[in-house]
Design a protein around this motif. Sequence first.
Motif, PDB file in Angstrom:
ATOM      1  N   ARG A  34      49.059 -42.781  58.720  1.00 48.23           N
ATOM      2  CA  ARG A  34      48.842 -44.209  59.006  1.00 48.23           C
ATOM      3  C   ARG A  34      47.669 -44.401  59.952  1.00 48.23           C
ATOM      4  NH1 ARG A  34      54.678 -44.858  60.351  1.00 48.23           N
ATOM      5  NH2 ARG A  34      55.636 -44.999  58.286  1.00 48.23           N
ATOM      6  N   ALA A  35      47.598 -43.541  60.969  1.00 50.05           N
ATOM      7  CA  ALA A  35      46.501 -43.667  61.941  1.00 50.05           C
ATOM      8  C   ALA A  35      45.156 -43.460  61.237  1.00 50.05           C
ATOM      9  CB  ALA A  35      46.674 -42.642  63.060  1.00 50.05           C
ATOM     10  N   MET A  36      45.079 -42.454  60.351  1.00 51.26           N
ATOM     11  CA  MET A  36      43.804 -42.203  59.680  1.00 51.26           C
ATOM     12  C   MET A  36      43.479 -43.340  58.705  1.00 51.26           C
ATOM     13  SD  MET A  36      43.180 -39.674  61.487  1.00 51.26           S
ATOM     14  CE  MET A  36      41.506 -39.228  61.048  1.00 51.26           C
ATOM     15  N   THR A  37      44.501 -43.923  58.099  1.00 53.54           N
ATOM     16  CA  THR A  37      44.261 -45.062  57.204  1.00 53.54           C
ATOM     17  C   THR A  37      43.732 -46.251  58.008  1.00 53.54           C
ATOM     18  OG1 THR A  37      46.049 -44.298  55.796  1.00 53.54           O
ATOM     19  CG2 THR A  37      45.339 -46.570  55.481  1.00 53.54           C
ATOM     20  N   ARG A  38      44.326 -46.483  59.194  1.00 50.16           N
ATOM     21  CA  ARG A  38      43.841 -47.587  60.020  1.00 50.16           C
ATOM     22  C   ARG A  38      42.395 -47.346  60.439  1.00 50.16           C
ATOM     23  NH1 ARG A  38      43.449 -47.472  65.173  1.00 50.16           N
ATOM     24  NH2 ARG A  38      45.227 -46.121  65.578  1.00 50.16           N
ATOM     25  N   ILE A  39      42.098 -46.090  60.818  1.00 52.95           N
ATOM     26  CA  ILE A  39      40.720 -45.777  61.216  1.00 52.95           C
ATOM     27  C   ILE A  39      39.769 -46.047  60.051  1.00 52.95           C
ATOM     28  CG2 ILE A  39      39.177 -43.842  61.759  1.00 52.95           C
ATOM     29  CD1 ILE A  39      41.344 -42.778  63.635  1.00 52.95           C
ATOM     30  N   ALA A  40      40.212 -45.710  58.828  1.00 53.72           N
ATOM     31  CA  ALA A  40      39.361 -45.966  57.651  1.00 53.72           C
ATOM     32  C   ALA A  40      39.044 -47.455  57.559  1.00 53.72           C
ATOM     33  CB  ALA A  40      40.064 -45.475  56.382  1.00 53.72           C
ATOM     34  N   HIS A  41      40.076 -48.294  57.757  1.00 54.24           N
ATOM     35  CA  HIS A  41      39.858 -49.746  57.705  1.00 54.24           C
ATOM     36  C   HIS A  41      38.907 -50.194  58.807  1.00 54.24           C
ATOM     37  CE1 HIS A  41      42.594 -51.130  54.550  1.00 54.24           C
ATOM     38  NE2 HIS A  41      43.364 -50.112  54.897  1.00 54.24           N
ATOM     39  N   GLU A  42      39.091 -49.647  60.005  1.00 52.12           N
ATOM     40  CA  GLU A  42      38.227 -50.045  61.130  1.00 52.12           C
ATOM     41  C   GLU A  42      36.773 -49.652  60.865  1.00 52.12           C
ATOM     42  OE1 GLU A  42      41.635 -49.678  64.655  1.00 52.12           O
ATOM     43  OE2 GLU A  42      39.927 -48.316  64.662  1.00 52.12           O
ATOM     44  N   ILE A  43      36.595 -48.466  60.255  1.00 54.79           N
ATOM     45  CA  ILE A  43      35.226 -48.029  59.942  1.00 54.79           C
ATOM     46  C   ILE A  43      34.594 -48.998  58.944  1.00 54.79           C
ATOM     47  CG2 ILE A  43      33.879 -46.224  58.754  1.00 54.79           C
ATOM     48  CD1 ILE A  43      35.851 -44.160  59.960  1.00 54.79           C
ATOM     49  N   LEU A  44      35.384 -49.353  57.906  1.00 54.16           N
ATOM     50  CA  LEU A  44      34.857 -50.267  56.880  1.00 54.16           C
ATOM     51  C   LEU A  44      34.525 -51.629  57.468  1.00 54.16           C
ATOM     52  CD1 LEU A  44      37.168 -49.362  53.897  1.00 54.16           C
ATOM     53  CD2 LEU A  44      34.696 -48.965  54.061  1.00 54.16           C
ATOM     54  N   GLU A  45      35.398 -52.065  58.381  1.00 52.83           N
ATOM     55  CA  GLU A  45      35.172 -53.372  58.985  1.00 52.83           C
ATOM     56  C   GLU A  45      33.903 -53.353  59.854  1.00 52.83           C
ATOM     57  OE1 GLU A  45      38.346 -54.592  61.518  1.00 52.83           O
ATOM     58  OE2 GLU A  45      37.788 -56.715  61.439  1.00 52.83           O
ATOM     59  N   ALA A  46      33.779 -52.295  60.682  1.00 51.97           N
ATOM     60  CA  ALA A  46      32.622 -52.207  61.583  1.00 51.97           C
ATOM     61  C   ALA A  46      31.322 -52.037  60.794  1.00 51.97           C
ATOM     62  CB  ALA A  46      32.813 -51.037  62.548  1.00 51.97           C
ATOM     63  N   ASN A  47      31.413 -51.298  59.692  1.00 49.50           N
ATOM     64  CA  ASN A  47      30.215 -50.983  58.904  1.00 49.50           C
ATOM     65  C   ASN A  47      29.959 -52.024  57.812  1.00 49.50           C
ATOM     66  OD1 ASN A  47      28.167 -48.820  58.540  1.00 49.50           O
ATOM     67  ND2 ASN A  47      29.008 -48.733  56.471  1.00 49.50           N
ATOM     68  N   LYS A  48      30.872 -52.976  57.688  1.00 48.39           N
ATOM     69  CA  LYS A  48      30.803 -53.984  56.619  1.00 48.39           C
ATOM     70  C   LYS A  48      30.667 -53.324  55.246  1.00 48.39           C
ATOM     71  CE  LYS A  48      28.793 -57.599  59.560  1.00 48.39           C
ATOM     72  NZ  LYS A  48      28.867 -56.860  60.862  1.00 48.39           N
ATOM     73  N   GLY A  49      31.575 -52.372  54.975  1.00 48.73           N
ATOM     74  CA  GLY A  49      31.553 -51.701  53.669  1.00 48.73           C
ATOM     75  C   GLY A  49      31.216 -50.230  53.802  1.00 48.73           C
ATOM     76  N   THR A  50      30.872 -49.605  52.671  1.00 47.43           N
ATOM     77  CA  THR A  50      30.655 -48.159  52.663  1.00 47.43           C
ATOM     78  C   THR A  50      29.180 -47.788  52.707  1.00 47.43           C
ATOM     79  OG1 THR A  50      30.635 -48.174  50.253  1.00 47.43           O
ATOM     80  CG2 THR A  50      32.741 -47.719  51.306  1.00 47.43           C
ATOM     81  N   ASP A  51      28.281 -48.759  52.787  1.00 48.80           N
ATOM     82  CA  ASP A  51      26.846 -48.459  52.715  1.00 48.80           C
ATOM     83  C   ASP A  51      26.418 -47.434  53.756  1.00 48.80           C
ATOM     84  OD1 ASP A  51      26.662 -50.180  50.680  1.00 48.80           O
ATOM     85  OD2 ASP A  51      25.526 -51.751  51.735  1.00 48.80           O
ATOM     86  N   ASP A  52      25.736 -46.381  53.305  1.00 52.97           N
ATOM     87  CA  ASP A  52      25.121 -45.362  54.162  1.00 52.97           C
ATOM     88  C   ASP A  52      26.114 -44.515  54.971  1.00 52.97           C
ATOM     89  OD1 ASP A  52      22.592 -46.141  53.333  1.00 52.97           O
ATOM     90  OD2 ASP A  52      22.430 -47.649  54.915  1.00 52.97           O
ATOM     91  N   LEU A  53      27.408 -44.642  54.689  1.00 53.82           N
ATOM     92  CA  LEU A  53      28.379 -43.852  55.453  1.00 53.82           C
ATOM     93  C   LEU A  53      28.365 -42.388  55.014  1.00 53.82           C
ATOM     94  CD1 LEU A  53      31.689 -45.961  55.660  1.00 53.82           C
ATOM     95  CD2 LEU A  53      30.072 -45.426  57.504  1.00 53.82           C
ATOM     96  N   VAL A  54      28.479 -41.473  55.984  1.00 56.55           N
ATOM     97  CA  VAL A  54      28.686 -40.047  55.733  1.00 56.55           C
ATOM     98  C   VAL A  54      29.744 -39.586  56.724  1.00 56.55           C
ATOM     99  CG1 VAL A  54      27.646 -37.760  55.637  1.00 56.55           C
ATOM    100  CG2 VAL A  54      26.213 -39.766  55.281  1.00 56.55           C
TER     101      VAL A  54
END
Lengths: 315, 182
Positions: B17-37
Amino acid sequence: MTLRRKDLIGLEDLSRREILSILDTAEAFRSVFDRPVRSVPIMRGKTVVNLFFEPSTRTRISFELAEKRLSADIVNFSASSSSLKKGETLRDTAQNIEAMKVDMIVMRHSSPGAAAYLANVLDASVINAGDGAHEHPTQGLLDIMTMRQRLGNLEGKKVTIIGDISHSRVARSNIYGLTTLGAEVTVCGPPTMVPGAMAKLGARVEHDLKSAVADADVLNILRIQLERQSQMVFPSNREYSLLFGVTEDVLRQTKPDCFVMHPGPMNRDVEISSEVADGPRQVILDQVTNGVAARMAVIYLLSGGDPGQLGAPAA
Amino acid sequence: MTFVEKTNIMNGKEVRRAMTRIAHEILEANKGTDDLVLLGIQRRGVPLAGMIVEAIERVEGEKVPQGAIDITFYRDDLSTIGPAPRINETNVPIDVADKIVILVDDVLYTGRTVRAAIDVIMDWGRPRAIRLAVLVDRGHRELPIRPDFVGKNVPTSQREIIKVRVTEFDGAEEVVVGEVHE
């Protein structure tokens, strides 16, 4: 996997575990060469002195590159431009250098035992880069690393070393390291270069090239020191080449996947024919690349901590 | 010396659950998956980075590039390492130049591992930004480093040890606090 030692003098004293630990570390350094930045900062602030009392191009450059890729500070010393000419002893030279606070000395010297002597009188780590006809451990390690990349586990693998075995530090380091890892080593050359007593080192002695290569997985062809011709060790280059030179014709009598190594510098068409030296079965340049990685591994592992701390739990 | 387990602070479900929440937070902060590594620090940061990549894929239907970095040759404590540590693979699958790198580790403690990991990444290229995601932040920083995404903050004493277990290496998924007894 630790090297609980200050110095690397020869492969004779290394255990199987120590050799494998160096080889695994060397593979990790080998992978660093494929990165955009080919150096790592782990040896920052450590000083290494390369003391070369004998001429050397490949080994010296290889050690220098290894040290630079570890970000060590390095100083090069060669006998031709030194106070040795003024009569200073090896011990005095080395102690003076150590007094300038260095961490490690890499030494090439013409006298067997010179590196062990230095290791005893200095607190700095000493790496033997060749001491006379005794050992050249980092060459042995890079040869074994190259063999392991092709053959995997060397247990039971058949390695044939061809050349002037009795005067070769490369042959000795190969024999010690390979037999420790369980490989079967055959040494081959004329009886003046391969006395029967070489069997005491754990190698099979063979004076006929065809029988020596027949079941080999790899041939390690040593450089013939042409200057020895005057010492009546062999009659002529041509005769050596006819009896012991590795040619396409010789390779046809080996197993189809048997490959060829040479520590360099090569005498083309003496111990190895040009076709073989440039052919598809040789891995000579892999040896050169691996040499830098193997030397990085040795330098790194010998620097990896105060022996008093070894055995403490990792953080 | 033996490791004595005191408390289990996260079970497998809580870790996921914690890693899933972090995934959401990353997407929110980055406004999507663009340029993520995503780059996991060897060893346990690697499977944790994998969990984030999977969670992002479930939400956005897109698999972001994922790699692993080993910091052994970038450590700042060569003379006190002791036993030669095991060296693991470094695998940076794409050019990180101008990418947003999310560095993933299991436990954030002194910050020295992260410092080394940042240097590793810089040697591979010049990312637009490096962000830090950790499963557990246990405090006691020795460097000015802070995480951007945290699974759980766990106040600890320096005598305590946090163990993160992952299926790949430990056959279990959990976080425990313990102490080493002489």
